[in-house]
Motif scaffolding. Structure first.
Motif, PDB file in Angstrom:
ATOM      1  N   ALA A 130      15.366   3.132 -10.885  1.00 13.00           N
ATOM      2  CA  ALA A 130      14.435   2.036 -10.245  1.00 13.00           C
ATOM      3  C   ALA A 130      15.267   1.231  -9.263  1.00 13.00           C
ATOM      4  CB  ALA A 130      13.522   1.814 -11.540  1.00 13.00           C
ATOM      5  N   GLN A 180       7.174   1.039 -11.093  1.00 17.80           N
ATOM      6  CA  GLN A 180       7.150   2.050  -9.493  1.00 17.80           C
ATOM      7  C   GLN A 180       6.855   3.563  -9.348  1.00 17.80           C
ATOM      8  OE1 GLN A 180      11.507   0.620  -8.804  1.00 17.80           O
ATOM      9  NE2 GLN A 180      11.298  -1.912  -8.907  1.00 17.80           N
ATOM     10  N   VAL A 189      10.888   2.888  -3.100  1.00 18.27           N
ATOM     11  CA  VAL A 189       9.878   2.299  -3.630  1.00 18.27           C
ATOM     12  C   VAL A 189       8.792   2.715  -3.206  1.00 18.27           C
ATOM     13  CG1 VAL A 189       9.032   0.570  -5.262  1.00 18.27           C
ATOM     14  CG2 VAL A 189      11.318   1.080  -5.326  1.00 18.27           C
ATOM     15  N   ASN A 192       5.238  -0.722  -6.580  1.00 16.95           N
ATOM     16  CA  ASN A 192       5.955  -2.018  -7.621  1.00 16.95           C
ATOM     17  C   ASN A 192       4.830  -2.862  -7.713  1.00 16.95           C
ATOM     18  OD1 ASN A 192       8.815  -2.685  -8.414  1.00 16.95           O
ATOM     19  ND2 ASN A 192       7.681  -4.906  -7.616  1.00 16.95           N
TER      20      ASN A 192
END
Length: 498
Positions: A130, A180, A189, A192
């Motif tokens: 992440a 995410q 990403v 989110n």
């Protein structure tokens, strides 16, 4: 809700139960079979993927077992691991597992690590993480189907927050849950979302006066505790939040579309037993008409405060009608022969015409008929010892594959040990060995005389060295007689590699 105070069982002083072998440095928990239907996996092709952890586990790591209890592969070199699974990415199968420091049960140790992707040679191909100061949390690594190019991950980030509305400090600290969606190839990403922005403190069942959380940054208040994420075909997300005892559907723009369970449920129950407590592993099933989940029935907050709402943990299938906004229990899987609640963790995963339930904090792995809900298979990770079932040995989730789908090709040759006139051989990770052949010779460069061929018997096979000359080697054979691999040449006199 009924709050119960109890200290978890201290098992560190008890004997450890790991299995060891002569030919390999692998150290693992035994996989103890309690019940097994004659109809279940008659050819022993099924494989269980687990990561034992706990106070009585001296060497935590990932392991693969057959349904007869035989160890197939184990590795503790990366230490603490969770959520060991077999998933497809970009058209190829990978073993995935979270590695790092932390525990799935306790809020402030939810994990600071990364996820490894290993190929069928058990080689690390890549790490996925992440984008988060504290790294990747251990609770979820779910590759999104059918594209198999992005992954859903959890993370937690400690932030300052006014907790006075729930009896905490004005200048308190909050464990912000993060979900995410990440492009695996690029690390970008794509989505989110945080609990701080969307879930009020009032929805939490965590009691700040009992846990004492929120007063220090290193003991932040764990209000929501996300433990699973799934995604539907329309691009919406489903998250399971243990500490609000609810499942949330979240739109791609971040809006909460509905809540199932908890203090603000949008659904009306049809029939009994639709409620769940401190649940884990919520997944869409049956063309997204039903949700499966593991109903723990209980929880542990910090490490000394237990909450018990139900006497027995079960796997459940819930029919979720999103037009009528009703929920109905369709299937429930009860543990046997042992029965208990689970303070944390757990999973429900269909496999063929069966459903595999991992009981998490309680180290049971059980398979059921999907149609009849009849128990077909029951096993315990470790010994069948109830004193170890409160933090002694646990397993976050249990997954299943088979030798018909997965073939392990270890790059290392079979390992051999010579002891007291016998040869012991094992090949960690080789999934299709049927027998071993012992060869011998008077020269290290010519070990070709066949001494014996014996069926593979468990992880480690014993072969009599009677009739052998000065040097030996062992070949691993498939069921059709094909040689899959051959060991190094060993001196019979002292067992060292020639």
């Amino acid at each position: 809700m009924r709050w119960l105070f109890s200290l978890t069982v201290a098992v560190g002083a008890q004997a450890l139960f790991e299995q060891t072998f002569r030919s390999s440095s692998v150290v693992v928990q035994p996989f103890t079979i309690l019940e097994r239907s004659p109809l279940y996996d008659p050819h022993n092709t099924n494989l269980f993927l687990i990561c034992p952890n706990g106070q009585a586990v001296a060497e935590p790591g990932a392991a693969i077992y057959k349904s007869n209890g035989e160890l197939v592969w184990a590795d503790s070199s990366f230490g603490n691991c969770y959520d060991f699974n077999l998933q497809e990415y970009n058209g190829e199968q990978f073993l995935t597992l979270w590695v790092g420091a932390g525990s799935a049960a306790v809020g402030q140790q939810m994990g600071f690590g990364t996820v490894m992707l290993m190929n069928s040679n058990y080689e690390l191909v890549m790490n996925v993480s992440a984008v988060n100061p504290e790294g990747t949390d251990l609770h979820e690594f779910n590759i999104v189907k059918p594209e198999n190019k992005t992954v859903l991950v959890t993370a937690f980030h400690t932030i300052p927050m006014d907790l006075s509305s729930i009896g905490g400090p004005v200048d308190g600290w909050y464990s912000n849950g993060v979900i995410q969606e990440i492009d695996i190839a690029t690390g970008d990403v794509l989505f989110n979302w945080t609990t701080y922005d969307h879930i009020p403190l009032s929805e939490s069942y965590n009691n700040i006066s009992l846990t004492g959380q929120g007063f220090e940054a290193n003991n932040s208040f764990d209000a929501v505790h996300i433990n699973s994420i799934d995604k539907d075909r329309e691009g919406n997300y489903i998250i399971s939040a243990r500490h609000s005892q609810a499942i949330y559907k979240i739109a791609a723009n971040g809006t909460i579309l509905w809540r199932l369970g908890g203090k603000m449920s949008d659904f009306t129950a049809i029939g009994n037993d639709t409620e769940f407590h401190f649940q884990h592993h919520a997944r869409w099933r049956l063309d997204e008409s039903e949700l499966s989940l593991f109903d723990d029935g209980a929880a542990v907050f910090i490490s000394t405060v237990n909450v018990i709402d139900e006497p027995v943990a079960t796997g459940k299938y819930l029919k979720v009608d999103q037009e009528k906004m009703t929920v109905e229990l369709t299937k429930r899987f009860f543990p046997s022969p042992n029965s208990n609640y689970a303070l944390a963790e757990g999973s429900v995963e269909p496999y063929g015409d069966t459903v595999l339930v991992g009981y998490g904090w309680v180290p049971w792995v059980e398979a059921y008929s999907f149609d009849t809900q009849e128990l077909l298979f029951s096993a315990v990770i470790g010994p069948n010892n109830a004193s170890l079932w409160d933090g002694g040995i646990g397993n976050y989730r249990a997954y299943q594959t088979s030798t018909l789908e997965f073939t392990g090709h270890p790059t290392q040759p079979p390992n051999v040990s010579v002891t007291g006139g016998d040869v012991y051989v094992s090949w960690n990770g080789a999934t299709h060995v049927s027998s071993y052949t012992l060869f011998t010779g008077n020269s290290a460069t010519n070990v070709s005389k066949k001494v014996a061929r014996v069926p593979k018997s468990g992880f480690e096979t014993k072969i009599s060295a009677k009739g052998s000359q000065n040097f030996i080697a062992v070949a691993a054979l498939a069921a059709n007689g094909t040689t899959l691999g051959k060991s190094a040449v060993y001196k019979l006199s002292d067992g060292t590699i020639a």
